[in-house]
Design an enzyme around this catalytic site. Structure first.
Site, short mmCIF file in Angstrom:
data_model
loop_
_atom_site.label_atom_id
_atom_site.label_comp_id
_atom_site.label_asym_id
_atom_site.label_seq_id
_atom_site.Cartn_x
_atom_site.Cartn_y
_atom_site.Cartn_z
CG PHE A 338 67.68 2.38 -2.65
CD1 PHE A 338 66.43 2.87 -2.39
CD2 PHE A 338 68.77 3.24 -2.65
CE1 PHE A 338 66.25 4.24 -2.12
CE2 PHE A 338 68.60 4.59 -2.38
CZ PHE A 338 67.34 5.09 -2.11
CB CYS A 339 66.33 -4.30 -2.07
SG CYS A 339 65.44 -4.47 -0.52
NE ARG A 340 59.54 -6.49 -4.26
CZ ARG A 340 59.96 -7.66 -4.72
NH1 ARG A 340 60.44 -7.74 -5.95
NH2 ARG A 340 59.93 -8.74 -3.98
N GLY A 342 63.41 -3.42 1.33
CA GLY A 342 64.36 -3.26 2.43
C GLY A 342 64.93 -4.55 2.98
CG MET A 366 63.84 1.05 -5.42
SD MET A 366 64.55 2.72 -5.58
CE MET A 366 63.54 3.42 -6.89
#
Length: 387
Positions: A338-340, A342, A366
């Site tokens: 995950f990141c904010r 992608g 996220m």
């Protein structure tokens, strides 16, 4: 009546030199720390940049070559054929990053080069050598620490003399004569001369250090790091998003050409097309947030403040910039990254997959997780949100 002690006379020139030497020492030490710090920051940034963005650069170059070759095959125009050949040559000439880093490590681990052949020292080298030995001989002091310092210094002197290196001996002589340990007492008649020599030596070191700082700042990685010195991880994320957008556009152009669309020779692909597409993300294992299994092993590569605002309970948190150093902390199971939104996670998955790990990028990050109604927690107990 108490007799007054006359004020001690101080040479104004010596007092000024004392202050200038102290200021120069502070300036040099501060600059030297800054330069050493900059060198470490550039080295670390370059390593992460090449290992995380390298696959994206390679993918973009490959797509550029494929587009150029498709155009050339369809038009047969000599200029298109030339462009295709140049694009393919750029891809073929790209070094393998793993091999490149392996070669650097081998060079660092390789034995030092053979010492230069010994020569008969010239007269000037002999003169400087004798003078240094007389002044720096360990037996001239009874302090054990000072004896050790002098002995270590004479090892360097003897090495330079053995190879007849007059320039090295001159540098050692300047170092010895200006070292703080060699400073005469404040009331010594030799103090003024020492201060002048010390100031000259310090000014030379400041110029040398400033030159090295300019050299580091002008390197490719130095200039790139200067764009965001306080947040290099954010810069890497932005660069990745730009590369992903360019690669997605080139992928769309390639599909259009292969599907029978008109060849575009001069102006390139239509940049009004969406900059990110599922086609680009299909180059790495990708899934949507709603499809992530409940028992999946999750890896969150965002920064600490993003994690604190809202994250998936039980996820492993390793910021992208720390991933390489902490790679051994990753479990062997399949990782859902995950990141904010992608972008960073896509880079990480590229890197992990190329290194033989089973990893999947969670498309949309996220934001998509929150949009799918899946649970989140915060570090401080407040309502969780995506930062």
């Amino acid at each position: 009546m108490t007799a007054q002690i006359p004020a001690r006379w101080t040479d104004p020139e010596q007092q000024e030199l004392e202050e200038r030497v102290a200021a120069a020492e502070l300036a040099w030490l501060t600059m030297d720390v800054d330069v050493q710090t900059l060198r470490v920051e550039i080295d670390n940034f370059a390593l992460i940049h090449h290992q995380l963005l390298g696959p994206l650069y390679a993918r973009l170059d490959e797509l550029d070559a494929l587009v150029a070759e498709t155009v050339a095959a369809r038009t047969g125009h000599p200029e298109d054929v030339r462009r295709a050949a140049e694009a393919r040559r750029r891809v073929d000439e790209l070094p393998d990053l793993d091999a490149l880093f392996d070669s650097v490590q081998e060079q660092e681990a390789a034995p030092p080069p053979a010492a230069p052949a010994r020569v008969r020292p010239g007269r000037e080298a002999q003169r400087i050598y004798r003078d240094l030995v007389r002044r720096a001989h360990p037996d001239l002091t009874t302090d054990p620490a000072e004896q050790e310092r002098r002995a270590a210094f004479l090892v360097r002197v003897n090495e330079a003399y053995a190879f007849g290196d007059t320039a090295a001996l001159e540098g050692l002589a300047a170092e010895w004569s200006t070292a703080p340990e060699a400073a005469p007492a404040a009331d010594s008649p030799d103090r003024l001369g020492w201060l002048r020599r010390r100031l000259e030596w310090l000014n030379a070191k400041i110029a040398e250090t400033a030159t090295e700082q300019v050299r580091l700042e002008n390197t490719a990685m130095g200039q790139l790091l200067a764009l965001a010195p306080q947040d290099p991880d954010k810069l890497l994320e932005e660069l990745a998003e730009q590369l992903l957008a360019k690669a997605a556009a080139q992928q769309a152009e390639l599909e259009r050409l292969l599907g029978g669309g008109p060849a575009v020779r001069d102006n390139g692909p239509d940049r009004s097309e969406p900059q990110e597409s599922q086609t680009m993300f299909a180059q790495i294992p990708t899934t949507d947030a709603a499809s992530v299994p409940a028992d999946a092993v999750l890896l969150d590569v965002r920064e600490q403040d993003e994690w604190d605002a809202g994250h998936v309970d039980g996820a492993l948190h390793i910021p992208m910039g720390q991933l390489i150093a902490r790679i051994d902390e990753l479990p062997e199971e399949k990782l859902y990254v995950f990141c904010r939104v992608g972008g960073r996670s896509a880079q990480v998955v590229q890197y992990l997959v190329q290194n033989g790990r089973d990893a999947v990028n969670v498309d949309g990050g996220m934001y998509a997780w929150e949009g799918a109604g899946r649970p989140m927690v915060s570090s401080g107990g407040q309502p969780a949100f995506v930062l």
